[in-house]
Write a protein that holds these residues in place. Structure first.
Motif, PDB file in Angstrom:
ATOM      1  N   ASP A 139       0.807  -1.219   0.000  1.00  0.00           N
ATOM      2  CA  ASP A 139       0.000   0.000   0.000  1.00  0.00           C
ATOM      3  C   ASP A 139       0.842   1.271   0.000  1.00  0.00           C
ATOM      4  O   ASP A 139       0.357   2.349   0.339  1.00  0.00           O
ATOM      5  CB  ASP A 139      -0.946   0.038   1.208  1.00  0.00           C
ATOM      6  CG  ASP A 139      -1.929  -1.115   1.184  1.00  0.00           C
ATOM      7  OD1 ASP A 139      -2.332  -1.516   0.069  1.00  0.00           O
ATOM      8  OD2 ASP A 139      -2.287  -1.619   2.263  1.00  0.00           O
ATOM      9  N   LEU A 140       2.104   1.145  -0.353  1.00  0.00           N
ATOM     10  CA  LEU A 140       2.994   2.301  -0.430  1.00  0.00           C
ATOM     11  C   LEU A 140       3.618   2.386  -1.812  1.00  0.00           C
ATOM     12  O   LEU A 140       3.889   1.360  -2.450  1.00  0.00           O
ATOM     13  CB  LEU A 140       4.127   2.198   0.605  1.00  0.00           C
ATOM     14  CG  LEU A 140       3.809   2.477   2.063  1.00  0.00           C
ATOM     15  CD1 LEU A 140       5.042   2.217   2.916  1.00  0.00           C
ATOM     16  CD2 LEU A 140       3.353   3.930   2.246  1.00  0.00           C
ATOM     17  N   VAL A 141       3.848   3.596  -2.246  1.00  0.00           N
ATOM     18  CA  VAL A 141       4.659   3.851  -3.431  1.00  0.00           C
ATOM     19  C   VAL A 141       5.875   4.629  -2.956  1.00  0.00           C
ATOM     20  O   VAL A 141       5.740   5.633  -2.245  1.00  0.00           O
ATOM     21  CB  VAL A 141       3.880   4.669  -4.483  1.00  0.00           C
ATOM     22  CG1 VAL A 141       4.822   5.185  -5.557  1.00  0.00           C
ATOM     23  CG2 VAL A 141       2.787   3.808  -5.109  1.00  0.00           C
ATOM     24  N   TYR A 142       7.080   4.157  -3.305  1.00  0.00           N
ATOM     25  CA  TYR A 142       8.278   4.896  -2.905  1.00  0.00           C
ATOM     26  C   TYR A 142       9.285   4.950  -4.051  1.00  0.00           C
ATOM     27  O   TYR A 142       9.385   4.035  -4.859  1.00  0.00           O
ATOM     28  CB  TYR A 142       8.910   4.317  -1.637  1.00  0.00           C
ATOM     29  CG  TYR A 142       9.363   2.869  -1.706  1.00  0.00           C
ATOM     30  CD1 TYR A 142      10.640   2.536  -2.146  1.00  0.00           C
ATOM     31  CD2 TYR A 142       8.520   1.843  -1.290  1.00  0.00           C
ATOM     32  CE1 TYR A 142      11.067   1.225  -2.178  1.00  0.00           C
ATOM     33  CE2 TYR A 142       8.929   0.518  -1.322  1.00  0.00           C
ATOM     34  CZ  TYR A 142      10.215   0.213  -1.775  1.00  0.00           C
ATOM     35  OH  TYR A 142      10.641  -1.083  -1.813  1.00  0.00           O
ATOM     36  N   VAL A 143       9.985   6.074  -4.094  1.00  0.00           N
ATOM     37  CA  VAL A 143      11.008   6.336  -5.107  1.00  0.00           C
ATOM     38  C   VAL A 143      12.326   6.568  -4.374  1.00  0.00           C
ATOM     39  O   VAL A 143      12.421   7.424  -3.492  1.00  0.00           O
ATOM     40  CB  VAL A 143      10.654   7.568  -5.956  1.00  0.00           C
ATOM     41  CG1 VAL A 143      11.772   7.870  -6.946  1.00  0.00           C
ATOM     42  CG2 VAL A 143       9.337   7.350  -6.689  1.00  0.00           C
ATOM     43  N   VAL A 144      13.344   5.801  -4.720  1.00  0.00           N
ATOM     44  CA  VAL A 144      14.670   5.917  -4.106  1.00  0.00           C
ATOM     45  C   VAL A 144      15.593   6.638  -5.085  1.00  0.00           C
ATOM     46  O   VAL A 144      15.616   6.303  -6.278  1.00  0.00           O
ATOM     47  CB  VAL A 144      15.246   4.528  -3.761  1.00  0.00           C
ATOM     48  CG1 VAL A 144      16.594   4.661  -3.056  1.00  0.00           C
ATOM     49  CG2 VAL A 144      14.263   3.745  -2.893  1.00  0.00           C
ATOM     50  N   HIS A 145      16.333   7.606  -4.583  1.00  0.00           N
ATOM     51  CA  HIS A 145      17.206   8.393  -5.460  1.00  0.00           C
ATOM     52  C   HIS A 145      18.552   8.665  -4.789  1.00  0.00           C
ATOM     53  O   HIS A 145      18.744   8.398  -3.610  1.00  0.00           O
ATOM     54  CB  HIS A 145      16.541   9.721  -5.837  1.00  0.00           C
ATOM     55  CG  HIS A 145      16.173  10.559  -4.651  1.00  0.00           C
ATOM     56  ND1 HIS A 145      17.034  11.443  -4.054  1.00  0.00           N
ATOM     57  CD2 HIS A 145      15.021  10.627  -3.938  1.00  0.00           C
ATOM     58  CE1 HIS A 145      16.433  12.033  -3.036  1.00  0.00           C
ATOM     59  NE2 HIS A 145      15.208  11.550  -2.941  1.00  0.00           N
ATOM     60  N   GLU A 146      19.473   9.168  -5.575  1.00  0.00           N
ATOM     61  CA  GLU A 146      20.818   9.466  -5.064  1.00  0.00           C
ATOM     62  C   GLU A 146      20.775  10.524  -3.961  1.00  0.00           C
ATOM     63  O   GLU A 146      19.849  11.331  -3.880  1.00  0.00           O
ATOM     64  CB  GLU A 146      21.709   9.997  -6.192  1.00  0.00           C
ATOM     65  CG  GLU A 146      22.169   8.970  -7.195  1.00  0.00           C
ATOM     66  CD  GLU A 146      23.112   9.596  -8.199  1.00  0.00           C
ATOM     67  OE1 GLU A 146      24.324   9.379  -8.081  1.00  0.00           O
ATOM     68  OE2 GLU A 146      22.627  10.313  -9.086  1.00  0.00           O
ATOM     69  N   TRP A 147      21.834  10.514  -3.161  1.00  0.00           N
ATOM     70  CA  TRP A 147      22.041  11.541  -2.124  1.00  0.00           C
ATOM     71  C   TRP A 147      23.474  12.026  -2.269  1.00  0.00           C
ATOM     72  O   TRP A 147      24.417  11.255  -2.099  1.00  0.00           O
ATOM     73  CB  TRP A 147      21.806  10.933  -0.738  1.00  0.00           C
ATOM     74  CG  TRP A 147      21.795  11.924   0.368  1.00  0.00           C
ATOM     75  CD1 TRP A 147      22.873  12.460   1.014  1.00  0.00           C
ATOM     76  CD2 TRP A 147      20.642  12.506   0.982  1.00  0.00           C
ATOM     77  NE1 TRP A 147      22.470  13.342   1.976  1.00  0.00           N
ATOM     78  CE2 TRP A 147      21.110  13.379   1.978  1.00  0.00           C
ATOM     79  CE3 TRP A 147      19.271  12.362   0.783  1.00  0.00           C
ATOM     80  CZ2 TRP A 147      20.233  14.124   2.782  1.00  0.00           C
ATOM     81  CZ3 TRP A 147      18.414  13.090   1.579  1.00  0.00           C
ATOM     82  CH2 TRP A 147      18.895  13.962   2.563  1.00  0.00           C
ATOM     83  N   LEU A 148      23.664  13.283  -2.630  1.00  0.00           N
ATOM     84  CA  LEU A 148      24.994  13.816  -2.923  1.00  0.00           C
ATOM     85  C   LEU A 148      25.521  14.612  -1.736  1.00  0.00           C
ATOM     86  O   LEU A 148      25.183  15.792  -1.575  1.00  0.00           O
ATOM     87  CB  LEU A 148      24.945  14.708  -4.165  1.00  0.00           C
ATOM     88  CG  LEU A 148      24.373  14.073  -5.435  1.00  0.00           C
ATOM     89  CD1 LEU A 148      24.323  15.085  -6.554  1.00  0.00           C
ATOM     90  CD2 LEU A 148      25.178  12.860  -5.846  1.00  0.00           C
TER      91      LEU A 148
END
Length: 571
Positions: A139-148
């Motif tokens: 029941d979740l939508v998540y987007v993982v992205h870079e961390w600079l």
């Protein structure tokens, strides 16, 4: 999704007004900025969205420590807005920091966010902060992205003034080329603000939130290329003038005076590069308004790239070297007793006397040489004799001191370190900062630290919201503290630290009732406090009432903040 070795920067920015020509609805903050602490990134928490409404969807009730896919551990919430939240997290599999956007699967924009994230990930252009994963799960939508961690956003760079000409040229060149490449693949940004543009430690410019930032807020545009081009023009305008090119204040920048309209950057600030000023006006087409020379407006990033290529290349500034001071002859070199000549005056050079060439002259030279050698030998003998006598005198004095059982020795007491037995965060008002990290301030490891949150106002803290932050140290017993050495993480203008003696570690004891024993204000990363009022105490409060501005990193957003690495007390 392809995974990369670099870390990520949080891509949620909630400051500013409607994006240039984009259609947006108004989003609201859910109260996270009430105490003015930037636990979230909601400086003004106004954002913008599309025509769809978030309905009854609410941000998932998650907390620090929660794991996604048994891999991504949430650490700190940096944004909570419009039914979604953004977090700094840790990828436990690859042991690196990442950023995560979260929203309920039934959120009206969940489908578009997933589609935007997956499209952005397929681009794979290193000039953009990369999307690493986009998942719908439980029941979740998540987007993982870079961390600079080494990147600084343009908002923070402009806080100290406009960019240098070559730096502004590099920024607009790299951003335009990146956006032109994105539009060739059918991707638009639509929320290209100063906080979406980052400069890395190597001088490269990167863009965060491609397609995803707009999808999270429901932003859309009938002319996406025009929208992004005008946004690039606004970025260049701000970089040249430190002003926002409209009559409203936004992103920490003052807007133009109301009623004057859009004026060229070189009319706002003296010394602005003429070519870059005209380029900004061409990008800010603004319904037909162009630069004074009436060049054709640029309405796509590709046109902007061509316009930059037609400009004379702007070279980086030449490195400056400080010239060494002019050599001046000393009085010894000029002749004993002779005054130094006035600088710039021509001095007559007297011819040297003729050498002694006769037999008598040669004999005189030999005699003088012999006398000099004898004098040197006698002087050396006398000097050696005097030194030996002095050494004997010192030995006798030392013997007397020893025989006297140390009565004549230096009576100054040596400085001794005081062992810290424990510590506890002192919370005078509001929330605690990082109570679990106080032990890192005296563990002997300079790489570990306790840090404060990021604050919107500064450097002086606001007593109405937060009078200060600090830690109470337990010295184990009553001790006379004579000095303190404090290691800090963030330099800048400025950090103010005061030491107080107190009778307990409790935060219920007010600072006003404590005994002030020393204070310092520094702009560096270390502070040494010499105690002005020596008094015995078992508990010492280290109290910070002013903190410098620092850019965002993998642990917190940009703002006024400070971190303590090492604390040592001496008695």
């Amino acid at each position: 999704m392809a995974e990369r070795s670099t870390a990520a920067v949080d891509v949620a920015d909630n400051s500013g007004d409607e994006p240039l020509t984009a259609k947006a609805d108004q989003s609201t903050s859910d109260g996270v900025a009430q105490n003015r602490e930037r636990e979230t990134d909601s400086e003004e928490a106004q954002g913008s969205g599309g025509t769809e409404s978030p309905g009854k969807a609410s941000p998932p009730e998650l907390h620090s420590g929660h794991k996604l896919a048994r891999r991504y551990r949430l650490e700190e919430c940096v944004t909570r807005l419009d039914g979604f939240s953004s977090w700094r997290a840790v990828d436990e599999k690859l042991r690196r920091a990442v950023g995560v956007h979260l929203l309920p699967a039934d959120h009206p924009r969940a489908r578009s966010v997933l589609a935007a994230a997956r499209s952005s990930a397929l681009l794979g252009d290193p000039r953009f902060v990369q999307v690493l994963d986009a998942v719908e799960e439980n029941d979740l939508v998540y987007v993982v992205h870079e961390w600079l961690p080494d990147a600084t956003e343009l908002t923070a760079l402009l806080a100290s003034g406009p960019l240098e000409v070559h730096e502004a040229y590099q920024m607009v060149s790299q951003v335009s080329q990146a956006m032109a490449a994105a539009h060739r693949e059918g991707l638009a940004h639509l929320r290209l603000t100063p906080s979406a543009v980052l400069r890395t430690s190597t001088g490269q410019w990167r863009i965060r939130g491609l397609a995803v930032n707009a999808a999270l807020r429901g932003i859309s545009s009938e002319t996406p290329q025009r929208t992004d081009t005008e946004a690039i023009g606004a970025l260049l305008y701000a970089a040249l003038t430190q002003r926002w090119p409209y009559d409203n204040d936004a992103y920490g920048l003052s807007g133009l005076p109301k009623g004057v309209g859009l004026i060229a950057p070189d009319q706002v600030r003296a010394g602005v590069h003429r070519g870059l000023s005209e380029l900004a006006m061409r990008a800010l087409a603004n319904d037909g308004a162009t630069a004074s020379r009436h060049e054709t407006p640029c309405t796509t990033p590709e046109e902007l790239v061509k316009a930059i290529a037609e400009m004379p290349r702007i070279r980086p500034p030449e490195p400056t070297f400080t010239a060494p001071p002019e050599y001046q002859r000393t009085s010894y070199q000029q002749g004993y007793g002779r005054p130094a000549p006035h600088m710039g005056a021509t001095q007559p050079v007297s011819a040297p006397p003729p050498p002694l060439q006769s037999r008598t002259g040669k004999a005189l030279k030999w005699a003088v040489s012999a006398l000099l050698i004898a004098a040197l030998g006698l002087g050396s003998w006398q000097l050696a004799d005097a030194l030996m006598d002095h050494a004997k005198s010192d030995d006798t004095q030392k013997t007397k001191t020893t025989d006297g059982n140390g009565k004549d020795t230096d009576k100054t007491k040596p400085v001794k370190p005081i062992t810290i037995k424990g510590a506890q965060e002192y919370v005078a008002k509001g929330d605690a900062q990082a109570p679990g990290d106080v032990g890192k301030t005296y563990d002997g490891d300079s790489s570990t630290y306790w840090r404060s949150k990021s604050f919107v106002d500064g450097p002086e803290m606001k007593p109405a919201f937060k009078p200060g932050v600090g830690i109470v140290y337990d010295l184990g017993s009553q001790q006379t503290v004579t000095a303190a050495s404090i290691g800090l993480r963030y330099p800048g203008d400025h950090t103010t630290i005061t030491l107080y003696g107190t009778d307990s570690m409790s935060s219920s004891t007010s600072v006003d009732s404590m005994t002030k024993i020393g204070t310092i204000t520094t702009s560096g990363t270390s502070a040494k406090i010499t105690v002005s009022k020596k008094a015995k105490t078992q508990y010492v409060l280290l109290w910070i009432t002013a903190m410098p501005y620092a850019s965002g990193d993998q642990y917190s957003g940009a703002g006024y903040k400070q971190a303590i690495t090492d604390v040592k007390f001496t008695g």
